[in-house]
Design a protein around this motif. Structure first.
Motif, short mmCIF file in Angstrom:
data_model
loop_
_atom_site.label_atom_id
_atom_site.label_comp_id
_atom_site.label_asym_id
_atom_site.label_seq_id
_atom_site.Cartn_x
_atom_site.Cartn_y
_atom_site.Cartn_z
N ARG A 1 -34.84 11.75 -25.79
CA ARG A 1 -35.64 12.51 -26.75
C ARG A 1 -36.51 13.54 -26.02
NH1 ARG A 1 -37.54 7.45 -30.52
NH2 ARG A 1 -35.75 7.41 -31.92
N SER B 1 -31.08 14.57 -32.35
CA SER B 1 -31.62 13.27 -32.72
C SER B 1 -30.52 12.38 -33.28
CB SER B 1 -32.73 13.45 -33.76
OG SER B 1 -33.21 12.21 -34.20
N GLU B 2 -29.66 12.94 -34.11
CA GLU B 2 -28.56 12.16 -34.67
C GLU B 2 -27.60 11.72 -33.57
OE1 GLU B 2 -26.94 14.79 -37.57
OE2 GLU B 2 -28.38 14.23 -39.13
N ARG B 3 -27.36 12.62 -32.64
CA ARG B 3 -26.46 12.30 -31.52
C ARG B 3 -27.05 11.19 -30.66
NH1 ARG B 3 -26.30 15.45 -26.73
NH2 ARG B 3 -24.45 15.12 -25.45
N PHE B 4 -28.34 11.25 -30.42
CA PHE B 4 -29.03 10.22 -29.66
C PHE B 4 -28.90 8.86 -30.33
CE2 PHE B 4 -32.98 7.81 -29.08
CZ PHE B 4 -32.99 7.65 -27.70
N GLN B 5 -29.11 8.83 -31.64
CA GLN B 5 -29.00 7.57 -32.38
C GLN B 5 -27.59 7.02 -32.34
OE1 GLN B 5 -31.51 5.85 -33.50
NE2 GLN B 5 -32.98 7.42 -32.87
N GLU B 6 -26.59 7.91 -32.37
CA GLU B 6 -25.20 7.46 -32.29
C GLU B 6 -24.89 6.86 -30.93
OE1 GLU B 6 -21.13 7.07 -33.67
OE2 GLU B 6 -23.15 7.08 -34.53
N TYR C 1 -25.29 4.86 -21.00
CA TYR C 1 -26.23 3.99 -21.70
C TYR C 1 -26.44 2.75 -20.83
CZ TYR C 1 -27.73 0.49 -25.18
OH TYR C 1 -28.39 -0.51 -25.86
N ARG D 1 -25.24 -0.14 -27.79
CA ARG D 1 -25.66 -1.51 -28.08
C ARG D 1 -24.48 -2.36 -28.54
NH1 ARG D 1 -31.43 -0.53 -31.24
NH2 ARG D 1 -32.62 0.12 -29.39
N LYS E 1 -27.08 5.38 -28.95
CA LYS E 1 -27.76 4.08 -28.94
C LYS E 1 -26.96 3.03 -29.71
CE LYS E 1 -31.97 4.34 -30.37
NZ LYS E 1 -33.37 3.88 -30.55
N ARG E 2 -26.49 3.41 -30.89
CA ARG E 2 -25.76 2.46 -31.73
C ARG E 2 -24.49 1.98 -31.03
NH1 ARG E 2 -21.50 2.24 -34.82
NH2 ARG E 2 -20.96 4.44 -34.52
#
Length: 224
Positions: free
Chosen positions: A4, A41-46, A152, A52, A48-49
């Motif tokens: 971020r 931001s959307e790419r970052f969340q993807e 990641y 994990r 992370k998802r």
């Protein structure tokens, strides 16, 4: 998280790219920046998802299923033999469940030389270790981006069951110590206590869904 912070740094120059006149270009530029922030931001969340999901799958397949059941059924010394032959295939097989992903395990103190960290790994491992030694809570993940991939990293900590094979030699069963010396003559992964930082699971993304466009993260951008 670091990604971020890095995204914001990338976008700041655009805020000063227009002349600041009254022709409406400033408003348009702000709209472009806002849209870019949303996309990143959307790419970052993807990332992370998906990271994990892959890390949890490996922990389930390798640690919770294979290692735990091996220790319970045949003891720690038997589990070491199984781990030597099965750990890498299980890791690779788990990665095949996810498109465009490879999985690795690494540590500052490795048992298998094949898991030796590269310079990027060392930077992240050291950051986790320093934070742990300072008594600070570890982040759930660290994400780094290079020219060709996104990495990641998820931290691993020593549980009580791990001490059967990763505790001090004095605390391990003699047959376990003997097996370690036979299977891993250059072993470094011992002397831990419960709760210690053990290492990381690394998930590499090289597909367009998670890693395009890829940009290089400058040295010093890694913060926790």
């Amino acid at each position: 998280m670091i990604l971020r912070r890095w995204f914001i740094l990338l976008l700041v120059p655009g805020l000063f790219g227009c002349s600041g006149g009254n022709d409406g270009s400033g408003s348009s530029q702000s709209g472009v920046v806002a849209e870019a922030k949303l996309d990143e931001s959307e790419r970052f969340q993807e990332v992370k998802r998906r990271g994990r999901e892959a890390a949890n799958a490996l922990k389930g397949n390798l640690f919770n299923a294979q290692m735990k059941s091996s220790i319970e059924s045949g003891g720690a010394a038997s589990a070491l033999q199984i781990c030597q032959t099965a750990a890498m295939p299980i890791t690779d097989g788990t990665a095949q469940q996810f498109d465009g992903v490879t999985l690795h395990r690494t540590s500052l103190k490795v048992r298998n030389p094949a898991n030796k960290p590269d310079p990027s790994d060392l930077e992240v491992l050291t950051a986790f270790q320093v934070r742990h030694e300072a008594g600070m809570e570890a982040p759930q993940e660290i994400i780094k981006e290079t020219e060709t991939e996104i990495r990641y990293y998820e931290p691993l900590f020593v549980k009580k069951i791990c001490l059967n094979c990763h505790g001090s030699h004095d605390s391990m069963a003699p047959e376990v110590v003997d097996k370690l010396r036979l299977l891993y003559p250059d072993d470094q992964a011992y002397g831990y206590e419960e709760g210690d930082f053990r290492g990381v699971i690394r998930v590499d993304f090289a597909d367009s869904k998670a890693a395009t466009p890829a940009r290089k993260m400058q040295e010093g951008d890694l913060t926790l």
